[in-house]
Write an enzyme that holds these catalytic residues in place. Structure first.
Site, PDB file in Angstrom:
ATOM      1  N   CYS A  69      -1.306  -0.418   5.838  1.00 42.28           N
ATOM      2  CA  CYS A  69      -2.663  -0.072   5.399  1.00 42.28           C
ATOM      3  C   CYS A  69      -3.188  -1.127   4.422  1.00 42.28           C
ATOM      4  O   CYS A  69      -2.675  -1.274   3.309  1.00 42.28           O
ATOM      5  CB  CYS A  69      -2.641   1.308   4.746  1.00 42.28           C
ATOM      6  N   CYS A  72      -4.469   0.345   1.157  1.00 45.78           N
ATOM      7  CA  CYS A  72      -3.352   0.737   0.291  1.00 45.78           C
ATOM      8  C   CYS A  72      -2.794  -0.484  -0.436  1.00 45.78           C
ATOM      9  O   CYS A  72      -2.509  -0.443  -1.636  1.00 45.78           O
ATOM     10  CB  CYS A  72      -2.246   1.402   1.106  1.00 45.78           C
TER      11      CYS A  72
END
Length: 179
Positions: A69, A72
Site C-alpha cells: 500500500c 501506508c
C-alpha cells in the site's frame, strides 16, 4: 603452460572476482544496504499485540495496512514520529491485512480500505476511525486528543464511533404469518 598464459588466466580471474564484488555491492546498496528498516516495517515489528495494547491503560491507535500500500508507506514516517513522541503515553499497533493471523480483527473492525486507523481510549473502548492516509499534523492532532482523553478533532474521513444499545430479542411474526 608458459608464464604468459598463467598470468593471463590470473588476471582474468581477478577481473571476474572484481566484477562479481561490484555486482554484489550494487545489489546490497539497491536493497537498502545497512540502512535501518523502512518505517512501516519497523513499526510493525515493534508493535504490541492488540489485546495487550487495548488492556494496558493507555490509549491506542491500531493501523490496518499492507506492505504494498503506497498510502501506508507514505504515512509511515509520520506514524513513526507520532509513536516516538508519545511512546510512553500511547500504543501504536500495526496489523497487516494480508496476514491471515489478523483476519478476525479485519472482520471485527470492518476494514474496507487501507490505511484504516482505529482509535481507542485508555480503557480500550473504540472512540473513532479514520480511513485513508493522514498527514503528520492530522496524526498529531488525533493522538493528542487520545492522550488528553478529549473528543477526536473533526476532519474529513474521521468519524467517532458509538456503542449501539443492546435491544432485547423479541418474537416477531414472520412475513407469512397472518395472526
Amino acid at each position: 603452460m608458459d608464464s604468459n598464459t598463467a598470468a593471463l588466466g590470473r588476471r582474468e580471474r581477478m577481473l571476474l572476482a572484481a566484477v562479481a564484488a561490484l555486482l554484489a555491492l550494487g545489489l546490497f546498496l539497491l536493497r537498502g544496504g545497512l540502512s535501518p528498516a523502512a518505517p512501516l516495517e519497523k513499526l510493525a515489528r515493534q508493535s504490541l499485540e492488540p489485546a495487550v495494547a487495548l488492556s494496558n491503560g493507555r490509549p491506542s491507535v491500531v493501523e490496518f495496512y499492507a506492505d504494498w500500500c503506497e498510502a501506508c508507506q507514505a504515512m509511515a514516517p509520520a506514524m513513526e514520529k507520532v509513536e516516538s513522541q508519545h511512546h510512553d503515553q500511547l500504543d501504536v499497533v500495526l496489523l497487516n491485512v494480508d496476514n491471515p493471523r489478523w483476519q478476525p480483527e479485519v472482520d471485527r473492525y470492518d476494514v474496507n480500505g487501507i490505511p484504516q486507523l482505529e482509535f481507542f481510549d485508555a480503557s480500550g473502548t473504540r472512540v473513532g476511525r479514520a480511513v485513508g492516509a493522514r498527514s503528520q499534523s492530522e496524526l498529531e492532532a488525533l493522538t493528542e486528543a487520545l492522550v488528553a482523553g478529549t473528543p477526536l478533532p473533526a476532519m474529513a474521513g474521521v468519524a467517532e464511533t458509538s456503542v449501539l444499545p443492546q435491544v432485547e430479542a423479541t418474537t416477531m411474526a414472520g412475513p407469512r404469518s397472518h395472526s
